[in-house]
Scaffold this active site. Structure first.
Site, PDB file in Angstrom:
ATOM      1  N   HIS A  25       0.849  -1.211   0.000  1.00 11.26           N
ATOM      2  CA  HIS A  25       0.000   0.000   0.000  1.00 11.26           C
ATOM      3  C   HIS A  25       0.873   1.245   0.000  1.00 11.26           C
ATOM      4  O   HIS A  25       2.091   1.159   0.106  1.00 11.26           O
ATOM      5  CB  HIS A  25      -0.983  -0.019   1.177  1.00 11.26           C
ATOM      6  CG  HIS A  25      -0.364   0.125   2.530  1.00 11.26           C
ATOM      7  ND1 HIS A  25       0.411  -0.853   3.112  1.00 11.26           N
ATOM      8  CD2 HIS A  25      -0.409   1.145   3.434  1.00 11.26           C
ATOM      9  CE1 HIS A  25       0.806  -0.454   4.304  1.00 11.26           C
ATOM     10  NE2 HIS A  25       0.333   0.767   4.530  1.00 11.26           N
ATOM     11  N   HIS A  78       1.536   3.961   1.875  1.00 10.47           N
ATOM     12  CA  HIS A  78       2.132   4.752   2.962  1.00 10.47           C
ATOM     13  C   HIS A  78       3.659   4.821   2.841  1.00 10.47           C
ATOM     14  O   HIS A  78       4.299   3.844   2.456  1.00 10.47           O
ATOM     15  CB  HIS A  78       1.738   4.156   4.319  1.00 10.47           C
ATOM     16  CG  HIS A  78       0.294   4.441   4.667  1.00 10.47           C
ATOM     17  ND1 HIS A  78      -0.421   3.681   5.562  1.00 10.47           N
ATOM     18  CD2 HIS A  78      -0.537   5.423   4.244  1.00 10.47           C
ATOM     19  CE1 HIS A  78      -1.653   4.183   5.665  1.00 10.47           C
ATOM     20  NE2 HIS A  78      -1.746   5.233   4.880  1.00 10.47           N
TER      21      HIS A  78
HETATM   22 FE    FE Z   1       2.941   0.923   8.065  1.00  9.25          FE
HETATM   23 ZN    ZN Z   2       0.291   1.767   6.543  1.00  7.94          ZN
END
Ligand code: FE
Ligand code: ZN
Length: 256
Positions: free
Chosen positions: A52, A54
């Site tokens: 993902h 981030h």
């Molecule tokens: Fe993380």
């Molecule tokens: Zn995360």
């Protein structure tokens, strides 16, 4: 096949899978620990898998791609360091002679994916990013409780001996909360003792196992009477309105 958690930042692990002189890493938030591991074992980085968007999962991708030429794979629907191959549920990635299948696991982020390989040294392997943690689950930054519960359900349905490679060493703090929710769970208590010993020795508590998580992780146990009773005790009205899982996640947010 060697599976190595490379510590990064305060409590991240960058998972490295090694076959002969070739390696794969998952969610390299920082390039430095990966470059160091590659150099000290004289390995070639072939692939980078991302779960993902981030920064603590993607921050090292550009530097690693430039330094090694490794192929980069990541979720179809998230902001990613380009160029990369974008993946969605049902896709398969071939790396190190292994086939990783892609699962859509929204909840922590909207386009979060996980990678599952069912045949690595006879023990399946799951890279699940910030979706499932040992004794916990990721915060719901972009998804609904229903989405997260469905995502966790997919992971919980994997074989019991699946090695769960999550990205954060949150196990002890998750276990303190889990003990409040599920106070008479003997397996949970024994696991906490094991994890305390591991952390005191500076050893990661991960990978966990799906079968173990099904026994001790309150977020996979919101259909168990004792867990429901605790959730109702925390907030009976919330339980009636939003259900057990959403109320448990809210409880955990407040407990931290
Ligand atoms: Fe993380
Ligand atoms: Zn995360």
């Amino acid at each position: 096949m060697k599976l190595i958690p490379l510590p990064a930042f305060d409590d991240n692990y960058i998972w490295m899978l090694q076959s002969g002189t070739q390696a794969l890493v998952v969610d390299p938030g920082d390039a430095a620990p990966v470059l160091q591991a590659l150099a000290s074992a004289k390995l070639t980085l072939c692939g980078i898998l991302i779960t993902h968007h981030h920064p603590d999962h993607t921050g090292g991708v550009d530097a690693l791609r430039q330094a090694t030429g490794a192929a980069v794979f990541g979720p179809a629907r998230e902001n990613m360091p380009e160029p990369l191959t974008r993946l969605r549920a049902g896709d398969t990635v071939q790396q190190l002679g292994l086939a990783f299948s892609v699962l859509d696991v929204p909840g922590h982020t909207a386009g979060h994916i996980a990678y599952y390989c069912n045949d690595v040294d006879a023990e399946p392997l799951l890279f699940c990013g910030d979706t499932l943690f040992s004794a916990g689950c990721g915060r719901l930054f972009e998804g609904t409780p229903a989405q997260m519960q469905h995502s966790l359900g997919q992971l919980a349905a994997l074989p019991d001996n699946t090695r769960v490679c999550c990205t954060h060493e949150y196990t002890l703090s998750n276990l303190r909360f889990a003990r409040m929710v599920d106070p008479n769970n003997a397996r949970l208590q024994a696991y906490e003792v094991e994890c305390l010993q591991l952390r005191q020795a500076g050893v990661p508590t991960l990978p966990s196992r799906i079968g173990l998580e099904r026994q001790i992780n309150p977020f996979l146990r919101t259909d168990v009477d004792a867990v429901i009773a605790s959730i109702r005790h925390f907030d009976a009205e919330g339980y009636q309105q939003d259900g057990a899982f959403a109320t448990l996640r809210r409880w955990k947010n407040q407990a931290k």
